[in-house]
Structure formats: structure tokens, C-alpha cells
Scaffold this motif. Structure first.
Motif, PDB file in Angstrom:
ATOM      1  N   LYS A  23      14.064  -4.094   2.433  1.00  0.00           N
ATOM      2  CA  LYS A  23      13.665  -4.302   1.042  1.00  0.00           C
ATOM      3  C   LYS A  23      12.438  -5.200   0.943  1.00  0.00           C
ATOM      4  CE  LYS A  23      14.111  -4.452  -3.511  1.00  0.00           C
ATOM      5  NZ  LYS A  23      13.832  -3.295  -4.373  1.00  0.00           N
ATOM      6  N   ALA A  24      12.397  -6.268   1.723  1.00  0.00           N
ATOM      7  CA  ALA A  24      11.287  -7.219   1.656  1.00  0.00           C
ATOM      8  C   ALA A  24      10.007  -6.666   2.274  1.00  0.00           C
ATOM      9  CB  ALA A  24      11.679  -8.524   2.354  1.00  0.00           C
ATOM     10  N   LYS A  25      10.121  -5.523   2.983  1.00  0.00           N
ATOM     11  CA  LYS A  25       8.973  -4.982   3.708  1.00  0.00           C
ATOM     12  C   LYS A  25       8.474  -3.651   3.135  1.00  0.00           C
ATOM     13  CE  LYS A  25      11.340  -6.623   7.897  1.00  0.00           C
ATOM     14  NZ  LYS A  25      11.934  -6.177   9.174  1.00  0.00           N
ATOM     15  N   GLU A  26       9.054  -3.190   2.021  1.00  0.00           N
ATOM     16  CA  GLU A  26       8.793  -1.836   1.557  1.00  0.00           C
ATOM     17  C   GLU A  26       7.557  -1.682   0.678  1.00  0.00           C
ATOM     18  OE1 GLU A  26      11.442  -1.689  -2.557  1.00  0.00           O
ATOM     19  OE2 GLU A  26      12.332  -0.989  -0.707  1.00  0.00           O
ATOM     20  N   THR A  27       6.933  -2.778   0.260  1.00  0.00           N
ATOM     21  CA  THR A  27       5.879  -2.696  -0.762  1.00  0.00           C
ATOM     22  C   THR A  27       4.729  -1.790  -0.350  1.00  0.00           C
ATOM     23  OG1 THR A  27       6.445  -4.896  -1.569  1.00  0.00           O
ATOM     24  CG2 THR A  27       4.290  -4.027  -2.173  1.00  0.00           C
ATOM     25  N   GLU A  28       4.254  -1.920   0.885  1.00  0.00           N
ATOM     26  CA  GLU A  28       3.123  -1.099   1.330  1.00  0.00           C
ATOM     27  C   GLU A  28       3.479   0.384   1.286  1.00  0.00           C
ATOM     28  OE1 GLU A  28       0.321  -0.291   5.286  1.00  0.00           O
ATOM     29  OE2 GLU A  28       1.644  -2.045   5.227  1.00  0.00           O
ATOM     30  N   GLU A  83      12.067   7.398  -4.856  1.00  0.00           N
ATOM     31  CA  GLU A  83      11.730   6.876  -6.186  1.00  0.00           C
ATOM     32  C   GLU A  83      10.783   7.805  -6.944  1.00  0.00           C
ATOM     33  OE1 GLU A  83      10.613   2.731  -6.151  1.00  0.00           O
ATOM     34  OE2 GLU A  83      12.707   2.125  -5.966  1.00  0.00           O
ATOM     35  N   ASN A 107      19.373  -1.710  -4.696  1.00  0.00           N
ATOM     36  CA  ASN A 107      19.111  -0.343  -5.155  1.00  0.00           C
ATOM     37  C   ASN A 107      20.271   0.611  -4.896  1.00  0.00           C
ATOM     38  OD1 ASN A 107      16.181  -1.334  -3.775  1.00  0.00           O
ATOM     39  ND2 ASN A 107      16.130  -0.726  -5.924  1.00  0.00           N
ATOM     40  N   LYS A 146       5.880   1.841  -0.461  1.00  0.00           N
ATOM     41  CA  LYS A 146       6.118   2.247  -1.845  1.00  0.00           C
ATOM     42  C   LYS A 146       4.797   2.504  -2.560  1.00  0.00           C
ATOM     43  CE  LYS A 146       7.722  -0.983  -4.567  1.00  0.00           C
ATOM     44  NZ  LYS A 146       8.723  -1.892  -5.216  1.00  0.00           N
ATOM     45  N   ASN A 147       3.850   1.593  -2.420  1.00  0.00           N
ATOM     46  CA  ASN A 147       2.552   1.758  -3.070  1.00  0.00           C
ATOM     47  C   ASN A 147       1.805   2.970  -2.526  1.00  0.00           C
ATOM     48  OD1 ASN A 147       3.042  -0.476  -4.654  1.00  0.00           O
ATOM     49  ND2 ASN A 147       1.856  -1.872  -3.373  1.00  0.00           N
ATOM     50  N   ARG A 148       1.917   3.186  -1.227  1.00  0.00           N
ATOM     51  CA  ARG A 148       1.259   4.344  -0.609  1.00  0.00           C
ATOM     52  C   ARG A 148       1.846   5.642  -1.177  1.00  0.00           C
ATOM     53  NH1 ARG A 148       2.193   7.312   4.468  1.00  0.00           N
ATOM     54  NH2 ARG A 148       0.211   8.023   5.338  1.00  0.00           N
ATOM     55  N   ARG A 155       3.152   6.117  -4.085  1.00  0.00           N
ATOM     56  CA  ARG A 155       2.726   6.293  -5.470  1.00  0.00           C
ATOM     57  C   ARG A 155       1.265   6.703  -5.560  1.00  0.00           C
ATOM     58  NH1 ARG A 155       6.189   1.272  -8.220  1.00  0.00           N
ATOM     59  NH2 ARG A 155       8.214   2.105  -7.559  1.00  0.00           N
TER      60      ARG A 155
END
Length: 449
Positions: free
Chosen positions: A164-169, A125, A244, A171-173, A175
Motif C-alpha cells: 500500500k505504501a509503495k503503490e503510488t507510482e 481501480e 481497500n 497507480k499514477n502510471r 491512470r
């Protein structure tokens, strides 16, 4: 405002016709500059290397041997005959290789994440990092192709879908690392971060052909054209409906022809990108540019998207003679926000047929209302000869910022037959319309009774 039936008919100055003319000579120059890959005469059939097309036997070793033999022979063609070939791990290309899937052949990748380790240098991304290997991966290769009428199945609907439900950490890292300019060597993801790999990725490659294959069930983006140039994608068929599942993502890509592709995707059909935020802006010398899209059938979330990761810039995009064969949320979607910076300019779209959409033509500099400090420059956008049967929300949306207006938008010969909200135009200048019909066309005025 809400207009059920609205006719907008603005006759512009005589210079508009010249400005709105589709630049065929520029398109021809791009297409003529693109080089198709060429290959040595060496060929190897994977059956000769012990592969079994029985859908059960792991054939990764046979594919690895085939690539090694091609490298030894300075390239060649790997023939995959009819059958279902299970691969417990990725295919890594070398230069001068054509992977040819014959009719009735299917490569079916495993969905065990451990099979895609060790990590490779990739992007997620819009941020460069190390992650699981894409299922088919080419890095710094020249003259490469995937051809034939066979199928590539990414087996993305089970284990990968659960990521997908576990990717937030993760993804934020990623960025945060982008924004803080963390050294690339320290951007390690893979296990524990749940960032799904792309199905096919060409990274720093040149002279690429993807032709006539079927792509289905990808874990993430289907075909990622990253920092590559001289690319032809044609005759490809998609049925990939997971999270996605963008069809084609050119990113920092140059000289690209996408034609005669039939899309059926769970996300954007084509999403042109150019990196995210600070890292993207640092790569502004390599924008995505000179991209021709023509004679395609759209089906999925959006037809053609520019953004939202576009911080390195997008320019010289030409879309023509395409139609939607099913519902789209948005037909043509240009999106960025105040985190991105960069530019989107010189975009030409003509001869597009849309059926039912939520929004027909949508240009926004305030995607998701996010970000600050880096507003994007959007200018010189040309739409012509576009029809849409129904827009359940908006016909045409243009959203700039008061201090950074969208400039020079030309709309010619647009017809949206049924719509809830006709036009929303804010913080834009020099928006010129000619023969634009939204809602029921007006005829002669009625006489007094």
C-alpha cells in the motif's frame, strides 16, 4: 448551518407517493432473469489428487489437476474436504465448475507475489491492464461457482499490506495510461509496481454463484465482478480488514443479486463501479446495471457505495431490507467527481436501519474536489423508510455543480435521531421530502406563558 435538533416535514404533491413507490416488479424481473450455474455430474475430491490439508504442503498442483480433469469432463465439482490447504499460487477456473469448500475446509493462499506471475489481463481501480493474477481468477467462463461453508484466506495482512505504501507510482502510471489511451498490450505492471491483486475476480463471465463461503484477509478487493452478468452472491460471510478490502465490487456488471450477506470489511461493503475516466466513458454501452441488494448486514467503512469509478454509468440499483450491525462511516454513499463523466440514475433504497454513522445519506458530484471537464449526471434517486440512531457529522448531504445539478431526489419516511449537521443541499433541483425527521421530533407547539 449547524442544527442539533431539526424537524423537516415537507408534504409533497400527490404524485410523490407514486414516484417513491419501490419498483418491486422491476426487481422481480431482474431476479427471474438471473440464471444459476448448472454442472455435469463429474466430481473430484482433491485428496484423490495428492492434496494434504495440513496447512504446510503446497497443494497448488492438486487444484490445477482438478481443474484440468473438470475441463476434460466438460465440467464438474471440485470437493475440498475439511483441512487447511496451502496454495502457492492462484486458482484459474474453467467453465462449468463448482469449487465446493466443505465445512471446516480452508484454502490459504501464499503471500509471495512471485507466485501470482505470469501476469493476467485484469483491472485495477477502473483501468484495464496486466498485473498479478487474482488469487481466484475466472476469465471468459460460463457456469461457475464457489460454494460450501469453508473459508478462503488471502493472507493479505503482511507482504501484500506493505504494498500500500509503495503503490503510488504504479497507480499514477495506470491512470496516465488510461487518460492517454495507451494500448492495452503495453499496460504491463506486476513486479516493481506494487498493485495488489484482487482476491476473487470473475472477468467476462456469465452464470456465477458465490454461496455461503467465508472470505477473510484479502490482499485488495475481495470479490470483483468485472464485465460479468447473471450473478448470484448469497449467504457469504466476510472478515477482511486490510487496506481497500471492499466486500463486493460489481464493475460493468449486469443482472446481479446480492442477498443475505454478512459484511465485516476494512473498506466499502458493496462498491458499484463502472470504469475510470476516459476508458470508462468509452465503455458507456456496458454500464453497471440491474443490481439487487437485499437482506444484508453491513459493517465496515461504508454500506453501499456507487462510484467513484463510474464513468461507464450506473443505473437500476435496488437496495432493500438491510441493516448495519456496527459503525459505518457512511450508510449510503453516491460519489463521483469532474474527472468521471457518466451517469448515476434510477437508484432505489428502502428499509435500511443504521446505528451510528459519520454521515447517513451522502450524494456528491465533487468527490475529493478533484477533476474538471467531465461532470457526472446524477438523477432519479429514491430513499425511503431509512432510520439512523446517530450521525456524528451530517444527516443528508447533496452536492452538485451550478452547471450540472443533481436532479430528482426523493426522500420519504427518513428518521435520523441525533445529528450534528442536519442537511446540506446545494446545486440540486427537485429535491422532494415527505416525513423527514432529523433530530428530535417536534410535537405540538408550546402555549404562550
Amino acid at each position: 448551518m449547524n442544527f442539533k435538533y431539526l424537524l423537516i416535514l415537507l408534504i409533497s404533491c400527490s404524485s410523490f407517493a407514486q414516484k417513491a413507490e419501490f419498483p418491486t416488479a422491476e426487481v422481480d424481473a431482474i431476479v427471474n432473469r438471473i440464471q444459476l450455474p448448472v454442472f455435469p455430474s463429474f466430481q473430484i475430491n482433491i485428496l484423490e489428487l495428492g492434496a494434504k490439508g495440513d496447512s504446510v504442503t503446497n497443494t497448488k498442483l492438486a487444484f490445477d489437476k482438478a481443474m484440468a480433469l473438470c475441463k476434460k469432463n466438460k465440467g464438474g465439482t471440485i470437493i475440498v474436504p475439511k483441512g487447511i490447504y496451502k496454495l502457492n499460487g492462484p486458482i484459474h477456473f474453467v467453465s462449468n465448475v463448482n469449487l465446493r469448500l466443505e465445512k471446516g475446509a480452508k484454502i490459504k493462499f501464499s503471500d509471495n507475489p512471485k507466485d501470482y506471475l505470469p501476469m493476467v489481463l485484469t483491472s485495477w481501480e477502473g483501468t484495464m491492464l496486466y498485473n498479478y493474477s487474482p488469487l481466484i481468477y475466472a476469465y471468459e467462463c460460463t457456469n461457475i461457482a464457489i460454494t460450501g461453508e469453508g473459508t478462503i484466506d488471502g493472507e493479505g495482512g503482511k507482504v501484500w499490506k506493505s504494498f500500500k505504501a509503495k503503490e503510488t507510482e504504479g497507480k499514477n502510471r495506470s491512470r496516465e495510461m488510461n487518460h492517454n489511451a495507451v494500448a492495452l498490450k503495453d499496460r504491463k505492471f506486476g513486479e516493481g509496481f506494487f498493485l495488489r491483486p484482487q482476491m476473487i475476480q470473475f472477468f467476462n463471465c456469465k452464470n456465477i454463484l458465490v454461496e455461503n463461503i467465508h472470505i477473510e484477509n484479502a490482499p485488495f478487493w475481495c470479490l470483483h465482478l468485472l464485465k460479468s452478468e447473471s450473478i448470484t452472491v448469497r449467504g457469504v460471510h466476510y472478515k477482511s480488514l486490510n487496506y481497500n478490502n471492499d466486500g463486493i465490487d460489481p464493475e460493468y456488471a449486469k443482472d446481479v443479486l446480492i442477498e443475505n450477506v454478512t459484511f465485516d470489511n476494512g473498506d466499502d461493503n458493496i462498491a458499484i463501479k463502472a470504469g475510470r475516466d476516459h476508458e470508462g466513458r468509452a465503455n458507456s454501452v456496458t454500464p453497471s446495471e440491474n443490481i439487487v441488494i437485499r437482506n444484508c448486514n453491513f459493517k465496515g467503512l461504508h454500506g453501499v457505495v456507487l462510484g467513484s469509478e463510474m464513468s461507464g454509468g450506473i443505473q437500476n440499483v435496488y437496495v432493500e431490507n438491510c441493516k448495519a450491525v456496527g459503525y459505518l462511516k457512511r450508510g449510503i454513499y453516491i460519489k463521483t467527481n469532474a474527472d468521471r463523466g457518466g451517469f448515476i440514475k434510477n437508484i432505489h433504497v428502502r428499509n435500511i436501519q443504521l446505528d451510528e454513522v459519520e454521515d447517513c445519506l451522502y450524494i456528491t458530484a465533487n468527490y475529493h474536489g478533484e477533476g474538471k471537464g467531465f461532470q457526472s449526471d446524477i438523477s432519479n434517486i429514491h430513499f425511503s423508510a431509512i432510520t439512523c440512531n446517530k450521525a456524528t457529522e451530517s444527516g443528508i448531504v447533496i452536492q452538485g455543480f451550478p452547471e450540472k445539478k443533481i436532479r430528482n431526489v426523493f426522500l420519504n419516511n427518513i428518521e435520523i435521531k441525533e445529528v450534528k449537521n442536519a442537511l446540506s443541499n446545494e446545486n440540486a433541483e427537485n429535491v422532494i421530502m415527505s416525513d423527514v425527521f432529523i433530530g428530535k421530533r417536534a410535537t405540538v407547539p408550546s402555549a404562550a406563558k
